[in-house]
Design a protein around this motif. Structure first.
Motif, PDB file in Angstrom:
ATOM      1  N   ALA A 226       0.834  -1.203   0.000  1.00 55.21           N
ATOM      2  CA  ALA A 226       0.000   0.000   0.000  1.00 55.21           C
ATOM      3  C   ALA A 226       0.870   1.255   0.000  1.00 55.21           C
ATOM      4  CB  ALA A 226      -0.923  -0.005   1.214  1.00 55.21           C
ATOM      5  N   TYR A 227       1.933   1.220   0.792  1.00 53.37           N
ATOM      6  CA  TYR A 227       2.840   2.365   0.843  1.00 53.37           C
ATOM      7  C   TYR A 227       3.488   2.606  -0.517  1.00 53.37           C
ATOM      8  CZ  TYR A 227       7.116   4.984   1.593  1.00 53.37           C
ATOM      9  OH  TYR A 227       8.129   5.900   1.475  1.00 53.37           O
ATOM     10  N   LEU A 228       3.960   1.534  -1.141  1.00 50.45           N
ATOM     11  CA  LEU A 228       4.639   1.671  -2.426  1.00 50.45           C
ATOM     12  C   LEU A 228       3.684   2.126  -3.523  1.00 50.45           C
ATOM     13  CD1 LEU A 228       6.880  -1.513  -2.226  1.00 50.45           C
ATOM     14  CD2 LEU A 228       7.641   0.854  -2.068  1.00 50.45           C
ATOM     15  N   GLU A 229       2.479   1.601  -3.495  1.00 52.02           N
ATOM     16  CA  GLU A 229       1.488   2.026  -4.486  1.00 52.02           C
ATOM     17  C   GLU A 229       1.170   3.507  -4.326  1.00 52.02           C
ATOM     18  OE1 GLU A 229      -1.837  -0.531  -3.986  1.00 52.02           O
ATOM     19  OE2 GLU A 229      -0.860  -2.278  -4.897  1.00 52.02           O
ATOM     20  N   ARG A 230       1.076   3.945  -3.075  1.00 55.33           N
ATOM     21  CA  ARG A 230       0.789   5.361  -2.821  1.00 55.33           C
ATOM     22  C   ARG A 230       1.950   6.234  -3.295  1.00 55.33           C
ATOM     23  NH1 ARG A 230      -0.123   4.710   1.991  1.00 55.33           N
ATOM     24  NH2 ARG A 230       1.735   5.545   3.019  1.00 55.33           N
ATOM     25  N   LEU A 231       3.167   5.772  -3.023  1.00 57.68           N
ATOM     26  CA  LEU A 231       4.350   6.519  -3.442  1.00 57.68           C
ATOM     27  C   LEU A 231       4.409   6.640  -4.958  1.00 57.68           C
ATOM     28  CD1 LEU A 231       7.033   7.806  -2.401  1.00 57.68           C
ATOM     29  CD2 LEU A 231       8.103   5.589  -2.820  1.00 57.68           C
ATOM     30  N   GLU A 232       4.074   5.562  -5.639  1.00 55.80           N
ATOM     31  CA  GLU A 232       4.115   5.555  -7.101  1.00 55.80           C
ATOM     32  C   GLU A 232       3.073   6.500  -7.687  1.00 55.80           C
ATOM     33  OE1 GLU A 232       4.842   2.128 -10.486  1.00 55.80           O
ATOM     34  OE2 GLU A 232       3.635   1.649  -8.726  1.00 55.80           O
ATOM     35  N   LYS A 233       1.934   6.615  -7.015  1.00 53.54           N
ATOM     36  CA  LYS A 233       0.881   7.511  -7.495  1.00 53.54           C
ATOM     37  C   LYS A 233       1.205   8.972  -7.202  1.00 53.54           C
ATOM     38  CE  LYS A 233      -2.915   4.175  -7.125  1.00 53.54           C
ATOM     39  NZ  LYS A 233      -4.170   3.822  -6.409  1.00 53.54           N
ATOM     40  N   ARG A 237       7.472  10.236 -11.226  1.00 54.30           N
ATOM     41  CA  ARG A 237       8.790   9.723 -11.619  1.00 54.30           C
ATOM     42  C   ARG A 237       9.050   8.314 -11.101  1.00 54.30           C
ATOM     43  NH1 ARG A 237      12.474  14.033  -8.809  1.00 54.30           N
ATOM     44  NH2 ARG A 237      11.069  13.358  -7.145  1.00 54.30           N
ATOM     45  N   VAL A 238       8.258   7.871 -10.135  1.00 52.98           N
ATOM     46  CA  VAL A 238       8.539   6.619  -9.437  1.00 52.98           C
ATOM     47  C   VAL A 238       7.903   5.428 -10.152  1.00 52.98           C
ATOM     48  CG1 VAL A 238       8.238   5.332  -7.286  1.00 52.98           C
ATOM     49  CG2 VAL A 238       8.768   7.778  -7.226  1.00 52.98           C
ATOM     50  N   VAL A 239       8.708   4.390 -10.334  1.00 51.69           N
ATOM     51  CA  VAL A 239       8.235   3.118 -10.886  1.00 51.69           C
ATOM     52  C   VAL A 239       8.622   2.027  -9.895  1.00 51.69           C
ATOM     53  CG1 VAL A 239       8.425   1.455 -12.776  1.00 51.69           C
ATOM     54  CG2 VAL A 239       8.526   3.916 -13.264  1.00 51.69           C
ATOM     55  N   VAL A 240       7.645   1.312  -9.369  1.00 51.78           N
ATOM     56  CA  VAL A 240       7.898   0.223  -8.422  1.00 51.78           C
ATOM     57  C   VAL A 240       7.717  -1.104  -9.144  1.00 51.78           C
ATOM     58  CG1 VAL A 240       7.197  -0.871  -6.261  1.00 51.78           C
ATOM     59  CG2 VAL A 240       7.145   1.628  -6.477  1.00 51.78           C
ATOM     60  N   TRP A 254      15.693   0.177 -18.210  1.00 52.45           N
ATOM     61  CA  TRP A 254      15.468   1.612 -18.387  1.00 52.45           C
ATOM     62  C   TRP A 254      14.374   1.870 -19.414  1.00 52.45           C
ATOM     63  CZ3 TRP A 254      16.859   3.808 -14.375  1.00 52.45           C
ATOM     64  CH2 TRP A 254      18.120   3.691 -13.793  1.00 52.45           C
ATOM     65  N   ASN A 255      14.360   1.087 -20.491  1.00 51.23           N
ATOM     66  CA  ASN A 255      13.318   1.260 -21.512  1.00 51.23           C
ATOM     67  C   ASN A 255      11.931   0.992 -20.928  1.00 51.23           C
ATOM     68  OD1 ASN A 255      15.154   1.948 -23.503  1.00 51.23           O
ATOM     69  ND2 ASN A 255      15.326  -0.130 -24.309  1.00 51.23           N
ATOM     70  N   TYR A 256      11.843  -0.042 -20.093  1.00 51.83           N
ATOM     71  CA  TYR A 256      10.566  -0.354 -19.443  1.00 51.83           C
ATOM     72  C   TYR A 256      10.122   0.825 -18.568  1.00 51.83           C
ATOM     73  CZ  TYR A 256       7.272  -2.313 -16.088  1.00 51.83           C
ATOM     74  OH  TYR A 256       6.170  -2.520 -15.290  1.00 51.83           O
ATOM     75  N   ALA A 257      11.053   1.337 -17.766  1.00 50.79           N
ATOM     76  CA  ALA A 257      10.717   2.440 -16.860  1.00 50.79           C
ATOM     77  C   ALA A 257      10.300   3.687 -17.636  1.00 50.79           C
ATOM     78  CB  ALA A 257      11.909   2.747 -15.958  1.00 50.79           C
ATOM     79  N   ASP A 258      11.025   3.991 -18.699  1.00 54.71           N
ATOM     80  CA  ASP A 258      10.660   5.151 -19.523  1.00 54.71           C
ATOM     81  C   ASP A 258       9.251   4.986 -20.097  1.00 54.71           C
ATOM     82  OD1 ASP A 258      12.954   6.693 -19.193  1.00 54.71           O
ATOM     83  OD2 ASP A 258      14.020   5.693 -20.829  1.00 54.71           O
ATOM     84  N   GLY A 259       8.917   3.747 -20.479  1.00 51.03           N
ATOM     85  CA  GLY A 259       7.584   3.487 -21.012  1.00 51.03           C
ATOM     86  C   GLY A 259       6.499   3.708 -19.976  1.00 51.03           C
ATOM     87  N   VAL A 260       6.757   3.276 -18.738  1.00 50.24           N
ATOM     88  CA  VAL A 260       5.779   3.474 -17.657  1.00 50.24           C
ATOM     89  C   VAL A 260       5.582   4.962 -17.382  1.00 50.24           C
ATOM     90  CG1 VAL A 260       5.334   3.107 -15.196  1.00 50.24           C
ATOM     91  CG2 VAL A 260       6.244   1.241 -16.588  1.00 50.24           C
ATOM     92  N   SER A 267      -1.584   9.864 -19.243  1.00 47.73           N
ATOM     93  CA  SER A 267      -2.838   9.774 -18.491  1.00 47.73           C
ATOM     94  C   SER A 267      -3.168  11.059 -17.748  1.00 47.73           C
ATOM     95  CB  SER A 267      -2.765   8.613 -17.493  1.00 47.73           C
ATOM     96  OG  SER A 267      -1.778   8.862 -16.501  1.00 47.73           O
ATOM     97  N   LEU A 268      -2.141  11.872 -17.467  1.00 48.93           N
ATOM     98  CA  LEU A 268      -2.356  13.126 -16.742  1.00 48.93           C
ATOM     99  C   LEU A 268      -2.761  14.270 -17.664  1.00 48.93           C
ATOM    100  CD1 LEU A 268       0.674  13.002 -14.263  1.00 48.93           C
ATOM    101  CD2 LEU A 268      -1.737  12.598 -13.729  1.00 48.93           C
ATOM    102  N   GLN A 269      -2.600  14.058 -18.957  1.00 47.07           N
ATOM    103  CA  GLN A 269      -2.925  15.126 -19.912  1.00 47.07           C
ATOM    104  C   GLN A 269      -4.429  15.224 -20.160  1.00 47.07           C
ATOM    105  OE1 GLN A 269      -0.552  14.251 -23.375  1.00 47.07           O
ATOM    106  NE2 GLN A 269       1.368  14.841 -22.378  1.00 47.07           N
TER     107      GLN A 269
END
Length: 269
Positions: A226-233, A237-240, A254-260, A267-269
């Protein structure tokens, strides 16, 4: 295969040489095939012993150095001794070297051998890092943009002093050893965020709940998740990721993280 264009034959052999043992076998077929295959074997170098280091140094001093050296993009060091002048040699002729992978045991000594490697942009540091201190600036690491700690988290760490150009940071989260046993320190992730450079774009945290549950009796995996999910939201910049998904291929990670991150921004746009 004389009836086929040379360029096509070369491409076929290079595609067939994607696996190291196959590549070595193909290199023995003929001199032309050897000239196509051998350079590809130098893209990623793994130095597992002093003998490996000595042989690479000999190659880079040899007649084929100007052909092979520019092919080197990644060098991984095991527990090896770096001979005098080796770092300077790499910096002079390995013009496309951008990734160095080494053990935390050798971090200080190894970095002294690479004072002139200002082109290195990716640095991977293996091993547990509790004994590693990076309090002071290391000028010749000033161009590192991708910093990866695949097995631990650096607690005593200042990005802006040691790695002012870092845009991508990755670490593995482990419970911290204390005088009374292992304890969860999820707050360290907030410290990483607080200390990060203004230009930081990606922060990847690989977490093994197995480590947490084995090291810290009574630790709640639901609470940790729950903590990690909250941090990611809270921080785009955070990818867990599960530690078990950590690839040996750092570029793929790194490619995976850049994609996330890109999906988050969309989604924020």
């Amino acid at each position: 295969m004389d009836q086929f264009p040379v360029e096509l034959v070369e491409k076929i052999f290079k595609l067939a040489a994607c696996e190291i043992h196959t590549a070595i076998s193909l290199a023995r077929v003929s001199k032309p095939v050897n000239s196509w295959i051998i350079p590809s074997l130098y893209t990623s170098i793994h130095l597992r012993s002093d003998t490996d280091t000595m042989l690479l140094q000999r190659t880079l001093h040899g007649s084929s150095a100007m052909v092979l050296a520019p092919k080197i993009k990644t060098i991984s060091f095991g527990f090896v001794h770096v001979p005098p002048g080796f770092g300077e040699l790499l910096s002079q002729i390995c013009t496309n070297l951008y990734h160095v992978n080494l053990s935390h045991h050798d971090l200080s000594d190894m970095m002294k051998s690479f004072r002139t490697l200002n082109r290195v942009q990716w640095l991977t540091v293996q091993g547990q890092l509790r004994i590693v201190e990076l309090y002071h600036p290391i000028p010749y690491l000033g161009n590192v943009t991708h910093l990866h700690f695949p097995e631990d988290s650096p607690y005593h760490f200042h990005f802006q002093d040691s790695f002012p150009s870092v845009t991508h940071f990755s670490c593995a989260y482990r419970p911290a050893a204390t005088s009374s046993g292992y304890k969860l320190r999820p707050g360290f992730l907030k410290q990483v965020l607080a200390k990060s450079n203004p230009g930081m774009q990606v922060i990847v945290v690989h977490v093994s709940l197995e480590w947490v549950l084995q090291s810290v009796p009574g630790a709640g995996d639901d609470e940790m998740l729950a903590y990690l999910e909250r941090l990611e939201k809270e921080d785009k910049r955070v990818v867990v990721r599960p530690y078990e998904d950590l690839e040996d291929d750092v570029e793929a990670m790194w490619n995976y993280a850049d994609g996330v991150i890109a999906k988050k921004e969309t989604s924020l746009q």
